[in-house]
Design a protein around this motif. Sequence first.
Motif, PDB file in Angstrom:
ATOM      1  N   UNK A 127       0.841  -1.199   0.000  1.00  0.00           N
ATOM      2  CA  UNK A 127       0.000   0.000   0.000  1.00  0.00           C
ATOM      3  C   UNK A 127       0.876   1.250   0.000  1.00  0.00           C
ATOM      4  N   UNK A 128       1.991   1.217   0.712  1.00  0.00           N
ATOM      5  CA  UNK A 128       2.925   2.352   0.677  1.00  0.00           C
ATOM      6  C   UNK A 128       3.466   2.548  -0.742  1.00  0.00           C
ATOM      7  N   UNK A 129       3.764   1.445  -1.416  1.00  0.00           N
ATOM      8  CA  UNK A 129       4.238   1.557  -2.791  1.00  0.00           C
ATOM      9  C   UNK A 129       3.179   2.191  -3.686  1.00  0.00           C
ATOM     10  N   UNK A 130       1.947   1.733  -3.563  1.00  0.00           N
ATOM     11  CA  UNK A 130       0.873   2.300  -4.384  1.00  0.00           C
ATOM     12  C   UNK A 130       0.695   3.790  -4.095  1.00  0.00           C
ATOM     13  N   UNK A 131       0.794   4.162  -2.835  1.00  0.00           N
ATOM     14  CA  UNK A 131       0.681   5.577  -2.481  1.00  0.00           C
ATOM     15  C   UNK A 131       1.805   6.391  -3.108  1.00  0.00           C
ATOM     16  N   UNK A 132       2.980   5.818  -3.189  1.00  0.00           N
ATOM     17  CA  UNK A 132       4.082   6.507  -3.854  1.00  0.00           C
ATOM     18  C   UNK A 132       3.830   6.694  -5.335  1.00  0.00           C
ATOM     19  N   UNK A 133       3.286   5.662  -5.979  1.00  0.00           N
ATOM     20  CA  UNK A 133       2.979   5.777  -7.403  1.00  0.00           C
ATOM     21  C   UNK A 133       1.909   6.830  -7.648  1.00  0.00           C
ATOM     22  N   UNK A 134       0.941   6.931  -6.751  1.00  0.00           N
ATOM     23  CA  UNK A 134      -0.105   7.938  -6.900  1.00  0.00           C
ATOM     24  C   UNK A 134       0.462   9.328  -6.643  1.00  0.00           C
ATOM     25  N   UNK A 135       1.320   9.445  -5.624  1.00  0.00           N
ATOM     26  CA  UNK A 135       2.009  10.707  -5.360  1.00  0.00           C
ATOM     27  C   UNK A 135       1.159  11.798  -4.746  1.00  0.00           C
ATOM     28  N   UNK A 136       0.167  11.434  -3.986  1.00  0.00           N
ATOM     29  CA  UNK A 136      -0.738  12.412  -3.384  1.00  0.00           C
ATOM     30  C   UNK A 136      -0.219  12.885  -2.023  1.00  0.00           C
ATOM     31  N   UNK A 137      -0.221  14.183  -1.837  1.00  0.00           N
ATOM     32  CA  UNK A 137       0.173  14.747  -0.549  1.00  0.00           C
ATOM     33  C   UNK A 137      -0.789  14.339   0.563  1.00  0.00           C
ATOM     34  N   UNK A 138      -1.998  13.897   0.219  1.00  0.00           N
ATOM     35  CA  UNK A 138      -2.951  13.423   1.233  1.00  0.00           C
ATOM     36  C   UNK A 138      -2.400  12.222   2.007  1.00  0.00           C
ATOM     37  N   UNK A 139      -1.469  11.503   1.419  1.00  0.00           N
ATOM     38  CA  UNK A 139      -0.927  10.304   2.062  1.00  0.00           C
ATOM     39  C   UNK A 139       0.291  10.598   2.926  1.00  0.00           C
ATOM     40  N   UNK A 140       0.756  11.827   2.930  1.00  0.00           N
ATOM     41  CA  UNK A 140       2.025  12.149   3.595  1.00  0.00           C
ATOM     42  C   UNK A 140       2.040  11.721   5.053  1.00  0.00           C
TER      43      UNK A 140
END
Length: 177
Positions: A127-140
């Motif tokens: 899930x961390x990898x997917x969040x990196x691919x998406x690149x959204x600051x909401x996940x920071x």
Amino acid sequence: AAAEALGRIADPANSSALMVMIEHPDEQVRLGAARALGLTKNEAAVAPLRAMLMNGEGAAVTVAAEALGQIGTPAATDALLAALVDAEMSPRRHAALGALEMIGEPAVGPLTELLTSSRDATARQNSAEALGWIGSAQATQALVDALQDGSEAVRGQAAWALGEIGDTAAQSALERA
């Protein structure tokens, strides 16, 4: 070609025929039906596409993930999240990551929830990898918190993802780490 044409018409009445075609014995017919169901964005297609993703092989996995990504609803996102438990870079996991990236911002909330609440380190890492691919600051913030995860692999993937996001908060967290 006929299935894809039905999908492009996007008439809900065509969905029932496509749902029958997804069970056809010929692989090309099944794949065409899956592609078309993605084009229709029909929520009823999520269950058979999820089954194709989780139980299929080869092109079926890729086509099912892409169709789920096109549908993009919360149920379709959940179906893709189920594929993130693969520890190896399997075709299923790879296809799910690509489809989640295609969904983009709407997938950030469910991915963040998986990152913060799953007991499975592989699911958290993916899930961390997917969040990196998406690149959204909401996940920071969730990724910053994951820098303290008990799993080295999760911490490493969270650091990479923060680098992909690259906002000020991500940069500060990486400097502290």
